[in-house]
Design an enzyme around this catalytic site. Sequence first.
Site, short mmCIF file in Angstrom:
data_model
loop_
_atom_site.label_atom_id
_atom_site.label_comp_id
_atom_site.label_asym_id
_atom_site.label_seq_id
_atom_site.Cartn_x
_atom_site.Cartn_y
_atom_site.Cartn_z
N TYR A 166 1.33 5.59 -0.50
CA TYR A 166 1.23 6.65 0.35
C TYR A 166 1.10 8.08 -0.69
O TYR A 166 1.92 8.96 -0.53
CB TYR A 166 1.96 6.83 1.28
N ASP A 212 -8.75 0.31 2.36
CA ASP A 212 -7.72 -0.42 3.52
C ASP A 212 -8.30 0.16 4.74
O ASP A 212 -7.79 1.09 5.34
CB ASP A 212 -6.43 0.22 2.95
N GLU A 223 -10.70 3.75 4.10
CA GLU A 223 -9.82 4.58 3.10
C GLU A 223 -10.03 4.27 1.63
O GLU A 223 -10.16 3.14 1.34
CB GLU A 223 -8.17 4.35 3.31
N GLN A 226 -2.67 2.25 15.08
CA GLN A 226 -1.80 2.93 14.14
C GLN A 226 -0.89 3.96 14.73
O GLN A 226 0.53 3.82 14.63
CB GLN A 226 -2.36 3.55 12.88
N ARG A 286 -7.14 3.50 13.94
CA ARG A 286 -6.20 4.75 13.69
C ARG A 286 -5.61 4.85 15.30
O ARG A 286 -4.37 5.31 15.27
CB ARG A 286 -6.97 5.96 13.50
N TYR A 310 3.42 3.03 14.69
CA TYR A 310 3.84 3.27 13.66
C TYR A 310 5.18 3.74 13.68
O TYR A 310 5.97 3.86 12.57
CB TYR A 310 2.87 4.09 12.75
N GLU A 325 -9.37 12.33 8.26
CA GLU A 325 -9.24 13.71 7.46
C GLU A 325 -10.56 14.54 7.59
O GLU A 325 -10.48 15.66 8.03
CB GLU A 325 -8.74 13.69 6.15
N ASP A 384 0.82 -1.14 0.10
CA ASP A 384 -0.10 0.15 0.15
C ASP A 384 0.76 1.32 0.03
O ASP A 384 1.73 1.45 0.87
CB ASP A 384 -0.89 -0.05 1.18
N HIS A 443 -3.17 14.07 1.30
CA HIS A 443 -3.51 12.96 2.55
C HIS A 443 -2.23 13.10 3.27
O HIS A 443 -2.59 13.08 4.81
CB HIS A 443 -3.78 11.72 1.83
N GLU A 473 -9.21 4.20 -1.98
CA GLU A 473 -8.11 3.79 -2.71
C GLU A 473 -8.28 3.02 -4.10
O GLU A 473 -9.29 2.63 -4.21
CB GLU A 473 -7.07 2.92 -1.78
N LYS A 492 -3.31 -1.97 10.21
CA LYS A 492 -3.77 -1.81 9.03
C LYS A 492 -3.94 -3.40 8.36
O LYS A 492 -4.89 -3.69 7.31
CB LYS A 492 -2.87 -1.46 7.87
N ARG A 501 1.30 14.65 14.08
CA ARG A 501 2.63 15.26 14.50
C ARG A 501 2.52 16.72 14.45
O ARG A 501 3.14 17.35 13.66
CB ARG A 501 3.64 14.78 13.59
N THR A 554 -8.50 -5.78 4.11
CA THR A 554 -8.53 -4.70 2.82
C THR A 554 -9.63 -5.43 2.12
O THR A 554 -9.63 -6.54 1.65
CB THR A 554 -7.07 -5.00 2.41
N THR A 582 -4.67 6.53 0.46
CA THR A 582 -5.92 7.14 0.52
C THR A 582 -6.06 8.32 -0.54
O THR A 582 -4.83 9.07 -0.80
CB THR A 582 -6.01 7.76 1.83
#
Length: 398
Positions: free
Chosen positions: A114, A219, A185, A226, A223, A230, A344, A112, A119, A187, A239, A128, A243, A330
């Site tokens: 990014y 997907d 998500e 994750q 969260r 991560y 989001e 997958d 996104h 995709e 994740k 962050r 899927t 995404t």
Amino acid sequence: MTTTWVPGADESGYGADNLPYGVFARPGSPPRVGVRVGDHVLDLAGALGGAEFAAPSLNPFLARGSSAWRATRAKISGMLTSADSRPAVEPHLVPLAEVELRRPFEVADYVDFYASLEHAANVGQILRPGDDPVHPNWRHLPVAYHGRAGTVVVSGTGVVRPRGQRQSPDGGGPVYGPSTRVDAEAELGFVVGTSTSLGRTVPVGDFAEHVFGVVLVNDWSARDIQAWEYVPLGPFLGKSFATSVSPWVVPLDALGAARFAGREQWPEPLPHLARVADWGLDLEMALAINGHVVSRPPYSAMYWTPDQMLAHLTSNGASLRTGDLYASGTVSGAEPGRQGCLLELSWGGTRPVRLPGGGERTFLEDGDTVTLTATARGMNGGTIRLGEVSGTLRPAEG
């Protein structure tokens, strides 16, 4: 405009300029390969013969390579648009209402990406805050993680809310239990047909010789799991629980009218990732919760194109296998209501998404059904449909 003799097919988005492949089964019969035409499936084993079409997956056909893909597509199109072929072909049309759709191919590996700048920037700000939302390497290569092929399921399969570690609400150490922030998500996935040997790289210009077509992908993401796991190696259990993919694989040849140069990239990619053909795709997606569309992500806004993703995936000599699936990550646009996930849309759970009847969501609740659809311009000027991928979130088990 090329038209079919199948009633209603040309107006349905599944006419002669689409012809997506899938695997179906009649009650009491083994699964086999077919092509969707309107509200029917054309049984290819009956119409064309060949052991690869009597198989329970597309993999034997995918392994035959791009020359066979194009020749078969041309033959099917000819049979469905020529009135002279109708008496021989019509008995092999099966109403969709009489079949069960299966996962169309056996997934060898799943990666997958990014690939959406919007996104990546949004997620960076949410997860962050105060840091640079997009890491320095992001504009130089299509970032990705290796997923779990064994948990790729076909549309309609229920998804169990996952359990895992997440940070406690008071900000202390971790707790274990059902995720409270399950997300979807939107995709686009790319299905590999032609394999390569270990050590060989695939140039961007060879994309269409290896990738057969596209599927819609959800997907699913936890969260909270994750966010805790991560750092430093990226997504894993947040994740890998599920899927979902659509049951129809739309051939690349059906997307010719949707192609464009792709979004401008700066700085220019290194030579091995430099584009040599137009593989930006102008697709319009719709993400719905319980039948209510909450977002319309534009695939045309993606920063990295699928030929670049494939070139990067193999740039270290990693081999391709028939049935490999890689997804875009995404799909998100810059405008409100164009983001492809609830993380989001709700800005990390701080801005609930309104649903009809007074309901709202920050993340998914048990019993919610998520459905992703997409359309594109067809080669004959009409609209083609990429099917749908749908799944319902079930309560945690165990």
